[in-house]
Design an enzyme around this catalytic site. Structure first.
Site, PDB file in Angstrom:
ATOM      1  N   THR A 222     -10.459   2.511  15.052  1.00  0.00           N
ATOM      2  CA  THR A 222     -10.158   3.017  16.397  1.00  0.00           C
ATOM      3  C   THR A 222     -11.432   3.192  17.217  1.00  0.00           C
ATOM      4  OG1 THR A 222      -8.346   4.237  15.379  1.00  0.00           O
ATOM      5  CG2 THR A 222      -8.948   4.869  17.623  1.00  0.00           C
TER       6      THR A 222
ATOM      7  N   GLY B 154       0.845  -1.198   0.000  1.00  0.00           N
ATOM      8  CA  GLY B 154       0.000   0.000   0.000  1.00  0.00           C
ATOM      9  C   GLY B 154       0.876   1.241   0.000  1.00  0.00           C
TER      10      GLY B 154
ATOM     11  N   THR C 120      -7.915  -1.432   8.375  1.00  0.00           N
ATOM     12  CA  THR C 120      -9.072  -1.624   9.249  1.00  0.00           C
ATOM     13  C   THR C 120     -10.004  -2.703   8.682  1.00  0.00           C
ATOM     14  OG1 THR C 120      -9.898   0.297   8.080  1.00  0.00           O
ATOM     15  CG2 THR C 120      -9.068   0.660  10.302  1.00  0.00           C
TER      16      THR C 120
ATOM     17  N   LYS D 259     -12.033   8.347   3.504  1.00  0.00           N
ATOM     18  CA  LYS D 259     -11.929   7.116   4.289  1.00  0.00           C
ATOM     19  C   LYS D 259     -12.982   6.100   3.833  1.00  0.00           C
ATOM     20  CE  LYS D 259     -11.688   5.440   9.066  1.00  0.00           C
ATOM     21  NZ  LYS D 259     -10.634   4.471   8.688  1.00  0.00           N
TER      22      LYS D 259
ATOM     23  N   HIS E   9     -13.252  12.027  10.488  1.00  0.00           N
ATOM     24  CA  HIS E   9     -12.174  11.712   9.549  1.00  0.00           C
ATOM     25  C   HIS E   9     -12.346  12.461   8.234  1.00  0.00           C
ATOM     26  CE1 HIS E   9     -11.234   8.320  12.215  1.00  0.00           C
ATOM     27  NE2 HIS E   9     -10.070   8.241  11.589  1.00  0.00           N
TER      28      HIS E   9
ATOM     29  N   GLY F  95      -2.054  -1.916   9.754  1.00  0.00           N
ATOM     30  CA  GLY F  95      -2.866  -0.756  10.143  1.00  0.00           C
ATOM     31  C   GLY F  95      -4.222  -0.776   9.478  1.00  0.00           C
TER      32      GLY F  95
END
Ligand SMILES: NC(=O)C1=CN([C@@H]2O[C@H](COP(=O)(O)OP(=O)(O)OC[C@H]3O[C@@H](n4cnc5c(N)ncnc54)[C@H](O)[C@@H]3O)[C@@H](O)[C@H]2O)C=CC1
Ligand SMILES: O=C(O)C1=N[C@H](C(=O)O)C[C@H](O)C1
Length: 250
Positions: free
Chosen positions: A146, A10, A80, A139, A135, A78
């Protein structure tokens, strides 16, 4: 001493491109591969990567991790989109590759990790707890990883303390008006141009409220956590969920 051989998957993304720079700048690491969409995963084995930092998309992360774990490449993740079912599949791959470690960190920034810990500690002292995450509008997922993790930690702390359900007399509401229900904790997602990654945990008791707020203002906020994760995961076989496990917080 030999340098840790790190790859980024990525590598052209918002956080991935920052991670490439951070690994290149780390004196104890060598960036051996930087993969984007369409690049073959065989590059990782050909380059001799010891650790892959996975920062792509919830639709891509499972295939990438399956390849890494099957080839004994440790993962720092990282991306999600984690569900119990996905975690169970990953545990299965790790069981078959017992020397390999994977860290999944819903958030790599120290302030966000501390926000989760403080919210977990405070949760049992208040009748009400809600999470608002804010955000950038690019996204892909909502709620944020989180916020989902924060709400789960709050719910677990409240259950362990035998807290009753939260007070809420709402009997009529537009769909979505009370947010998403994560184990009984409402989570609200804002997407706004100009923002990066922000979260508020609102706690309410009789005559008082406590607000815990964290703001990531730049992707550099995630880099120390990613580098720490890469250094620690090589000596931590199995699955680790949460950067707090590498921070000696207690
Ligand atoms: N844990 C943390 O602290 C943080 C996690 N994130 C998460 O990281 C993920 C990426 O976020 P952004 O960088 O903002 O997204 P982005 O869309 O800017 O970057 C993702 C990149 O991955 C690439 N990609 C997609 N599928 C791929 C594949 N199969 N192989 C290689 N590359 C692939 C895309 O082309 C893109 O360049 C999201 O899940 C986000 O929530 C983001 C910031 C911090
Ligand atoms: O997509 C993002 O940007 C972020 N994603 C992670 C999340 O979903 O929690 C971490 C941080 O909030 C930034």
């Amino acid at each position: 001493m030999s340098k840790l051989r790190v790859a980024v998957i990525g590598a052209k993304g918002r956080i991935g491109s920052e991670a490439v720079r951070a690994v290149e700048a780390a004196e104890d690491m060598e960036l051996v591969a930087a993969l984007g969409r369409g690049d073959t995963l065989e590059t990782l084995t050909e380059a001799g990567a010891q650790v892959a930092v996975e920062l792509t998309h919830p639709d891509a992360v499972m295939d990438n991790l399956e390849f890494c774990v099957r080839n004994g490449i440790h993962g720092v993740v990282g991306t999600t989109g984690w569900t119990d079912e996905r975690l169970a599949r990953l545990r299965g791959w790790l069981d078959a590759s017992p020397r390999t470690g994977v860290l999944i960190a819903p958030n790599f920034s120290i302030g966000a990790v501390l926000t989760m810990r403080f919210a977990q500690q405070a949760a049992r002292f208040f009748e009400s707890a809600e999470v608002i995450e804010l955000h950038h509008p690019n996204k892909a997922d909502a709620p944020s990883g989180t916020a989902a993790r924060t709400a789960k930690l709050i719910a677990e702390a409240r259950a362990a303390a035998d807290c009753p359900p939260q007070p809420d007399a709402t009997s009529s509401a537009l769909d979505g008006a009370r947010g998403a229900d994560v184990d009984g904790v409402p989570v609200h997602s804002v997407r706004l141009r100009g923002l990066l990654a922000h979260q508020e945990v609102l706690l309410g008791g009789v005559g008082e409220t406590l607000t815990i707020r964290h703001d990531s203002l730049h992707h550099s906020s995630f880099m120390p956590g990613i580098l720490l994760g890469a250094r620690r995961v090589v000596a931590t076989p199995g699955l680790t969920v949460g950067l707090e496990n590498f921070l000696d917080l207690d």
